[in-house]
Design a protein around this motif. Structure first.
Motif, short mmCIF file in Angstrom:
data_model
loop_
_atom_site.label_atom_id
_atom_site.label_comp_id
_atom_site.label_asym_id
_atom_site.label_seq_id
_atom_site.Cartn_x
_atom_site.Cartn_y
_atom_site.Cartn_z
N GLU A 70 15.97 -20.18 5.14
CA GLU A 70 16.99 -21.09 5.66
C GLU A 70 16.32 -22.45 5.77
OE1 GLU A 70 19.69 -23.11 6.17
OE2 GLU A 70 20.47 -21.05 6.27
N ARG A 71 16.71 -23.37 4.89
CA ARG A 71 16.00 -24.65 4.79
C ARG A 71 16.79 -25.83 5.36
NH1 ARG A 71 18.36 -27.52 0.85
NH2 ARG A 71 19.60 -26.44 -0.72
N ARG A 72 17.97 -25.59 5.91
CA ARG A 72 18.80 -26.69 6.42
C ARG A 72 18.49 -26.93 7.90
NH1 ARG A 72 24.25 -23.85 4.56
NH2 ARG A 72 22.98 -22.13 5.43
N PRO A 73 17.88 -28.07 8.24
CA PRO A 73 17.50 -28.31 9.63
C PRO A 73 18.65 -28.20 10.62
CG PRO A 73 16.39 -29.87 8.20
CD PRO A 73 17.38 -29.13 7.34
N ASP A 74 19.82 -28.72 10.26
CA ASP A 74 20.95 -28.68 11.20
C ASP A 74 21.41 -27.24 11.45
OD1 ASP A 74 20.86 -31.43 11.38
OD2 ASP A 74 22.38 -31.74 9.84
N VAL A 75 21.38 -26.39 10.42
CA VAL A 75 21.75 -24.98 10.59
C VAL A 75 20.74 -24.28 11.49
CG1 VAL A 75 22.04 -22.77 9.40
CG2 VAL A 75 22.99 -24.87 8.40
N CYS A 76 19.46 -24.55 11.27
CA CYS A 76 18.41 -23.94 12.10
C CYS A 76 18.57 -24.35 13.56
CB CYS A 76 17.04 -24.33 11.59
SG CYS A 76 16.61 -23.63 9.97
N GLU A 77 18.96 -25.59 13.78
CA GLU A 77 19.12 -26.09 15.15
C GLU A 77 20.28 -25.36 15.84
OE1 GLU A 77 16.85 -28.59 17.52
OE2 GLU A 77 16.68 -28.41 15.34
N ARG A 78 21.36 -25.12 15.09
CA ARG A 78 22.54 -24.46 15.65
C ARG A 78 22.36 -22.96 15.78
NH1 ARG A 78 25.28 -27.72 11.84
NH2 ARG A 78 25.62 -25.86 10.55
N PRO A 80 19.21 -20.64 15.77
CA PRO A 80 17.79 -20.30 15.70
C PRO A 80 17.54 -18.83 15.38
CG PRO A 80 18.47 -20.77 17.96
CD PRO A 80 19.60 -21.17 17.09
N ALA A 81 18.51 -17.95 15.74
CA ALA A 81 18.33 -16.53 15.43
C ALA A 81 18.33 -16.30 13.92
CB ALA A 81 19.42 -15.70 16.09
N LEU A 82 19.23 -16.98 13.21
CA LEU A 82 19.27 -16.88 11.75
C LEU A 82 17.99 -17.44 11.15
CD1 LEU A 82 20.81 -16.31 9.09
CD2 LEU A 82 21.72 -18.63 9.26
N ALA A 83 17.55 -18.60 11.66
CA ALA A 83 16.31 -19.21 11.16
C ALA A 83 15.14 -18.25 11.36
CB ALA A 83 16.05 -20.53 11.88
N GLY A 84 15.08 -17.61 12.51
CA GLY A 84 14.00 -16.67 12.77
C GLY A 84 14.04 -15.46 11.87
N ALA A 85 15.25 -14.95 11.62
CA ALA A 85 15.39 -13.77 10.77
C ALA A 85 14.95 -14.04 9.34
CB ALA A 85 16.85 -13.29 10.79
N LEU A 86 15.32 -15.21 8.80
CA LEU A 86 15.01 -15.53 7.41
C LEU A 86 13.62 -16.13 7.23
CD1 LEU A 86 18.42 -17.07 6.27
CD2 LEU A 86 17.48 -14.86 5.60
N ASN A 87 13.22 -16.99 8.14
CA ASN A 87 11.98 -17.76 7.96
C ASN A 87 10.75 -17.11 8.59
OD1 ASN A 87 13.64 -19.57 6.69
ND2 ASN A 87 13.62 -21.09 8.33
N VAL A 88 10.96 -16.14 9.47
CA VAL A 88 9.83 -15.51 10.17
C VAL A 88 9.82 -14.00 9.92
CG1 VAL A 88 8.61 -15.25 12.36
CG2 VAL A 88 10.02 -17.28 11.95
N ASP A 89 10.85 -13.32 10.41
CA ASP A 89 10.86 -11.85 10.35
C ASP A 89 10.80 -11.33 8.91
OD1 ASP A 89 11.13 -12.03 13.09
OD2 ASP A 89 13.30 -11.67 13.09
N ALA A 90 11.56 -11.98 8.01
CA ALA A 90 11.57 -11.53 6.62
C ALA A 90 10.20 -11.70 5.97
CB ALA A 90 12.63 -12.29 5.82
N VAL A 91 9.51 -12.79 6.29
CA VAL A 91 8.17 -13.02 5.75
C VAL A 91 7.23 -11.91 6.19
CG1 VAL A 91 6.16 -14.56 5.80
CG2 VAL A 91 8.47 -15.52 5.62
N ARG A 92 7.30 -11.53 7.46
CA ARG A 92 6.44 -10.47 7.99
C ARG A 92 6.75 -9.14 7.31
NH1 ARG A 92 7.68 -11.16 12.81
NH2 ARG A 92 5.99 -12.52 13.45
#
Length: 306
Positions: A70-78, A80-92
């Protein structure tokens, strides 16, 4: 046979990567897609850990490249759970599955892990993200380095390249406003002239990643943090002026010299590419040449669709 699993092969960077890697003799590329599935890619939701594990088990790759995010800053701001799922948990999850096959994992990160106050930033500079997007990508970096037995993070800045719609890159997303401002009756468009960016061409990044993969295939694996960036600094106003010139439009553009984004963004996060350059890795296409290629290809496709 050198086998690469490309996670997120249908996105802006993923398509450029797929095109570059599939040209290599003796390589097999297995790409996944989520929002844009096709017969040439495996459907995969990286948030589904069981599906990820099954995919990696089935492919048994020598290397995994994670281009999904998830590369859209405004979406990540709104969200954060989605940002965490795609940008953190999926990487792990991906790194853990790759470990079982002794695969090298390359994860893509961003210049937004820095606050933009003391450029240029080296690969070993201390991160200090200003927004939820940068924070999620920094946490994703840590997930990769803590989980992968063999892994590397590649930080990249603002990307542009061949597109399927104007909004796919923050560079080409300026075109509709530029076009609307053109001509005698055009409505002047205000463009940010505060934040300094380093637009980076996705086919160039694809070459960089291919060269990194080549080193891994020759047992010269790159680990830790690496960075790649275009070397032409410009703000959005300057980008817009160059887009207007390339499109031969008499645009009416007004520079905005103070930050106006609702989501805080850094002033100048110039990434030093010296670690990869020292290894003889890299390619940079001048912006004016590359953006004309992008615009010509997209407009040609639009004409064919009419």
């Amino acid at each position: 046979m050198f086998k690469v699993a490309l996670i997120g092969g249908s996105g802006l960077l993923g398509r450029a990567l797929k095109n570059e890697l599939e040209c290599q003799a003796g390589w097999q590329i297995v790409a996944t897609a989520f929002s844009r599935p096709s017969s040439q890619m495996v459907a995969l939701d990286v948030r589904d850990s069981l599906a990820v594990e099954r995919f990696i088990e089935h492919v048994a790759p020598d290397a995994v490249v994670i281009a999904a995010a998830e590369r859209r800053p405004d979406v990540c701001e709104r969200d954060p759970a989605l940002a965490g799922a795609l940008n953190v948990d999926a990487v792990r999850t991906i790194a853990r599955a790759a470990n079982r096959h002794d695969a090298w994992t390359l994860s893509i990160s961003t210049d937004y892990v820095f606050d933009g106050t003391q450029p240029p930033y080296r690969h070993d500079s201390t991160p200090a993200p200003l927004n939820a997007y940068g924070q999620s990508k920094l946490e994703g970096e840590r997930a990769l380095t803590e989980t992968a037995d063999r892994g590397c993070v590649l930080r990249l800045p603002l990307l542009y390249g061949p597109i399927i719609n104007w909004s796919e890159s923050a560079v080409t997303s300026l075109v509709p406003a530029i076009a609307a401002s053109a001509g005698p009756d055009g409505q002047a468009a205000t463009m940010d002239a505060w934040a300094i960016r380093y637009p980076t061409f996705t086919p160039d990044v694809a070459v960089v990643i291919r060269q990194m993969l080549e080193r891994h295939s020759c047992r010269e694996t790159i680990s830790g943090i690496a960075q790649w960036s275009g070397d032409e600094p410009m703000n959005k106003y300057q980008i817009a002026m160059r887009l207007a010139e390339a499109l031969q439009l008499e645009a009416h553009l007004t520079p905005q010299r103070t930050p106006t984004d609702a989501t805080p963004r850094p002033h100048n996060c110039h990434l030093a590419s010296s670690r990869l350059e020292a290894l003889g890795i890299g390619r940079r296409t001048p912006f004016d040449i590359a953006i004309r290629q992008v615009l010509a290809a997209y407009l040609r496709g639009e004409e064919q669709r009419l």
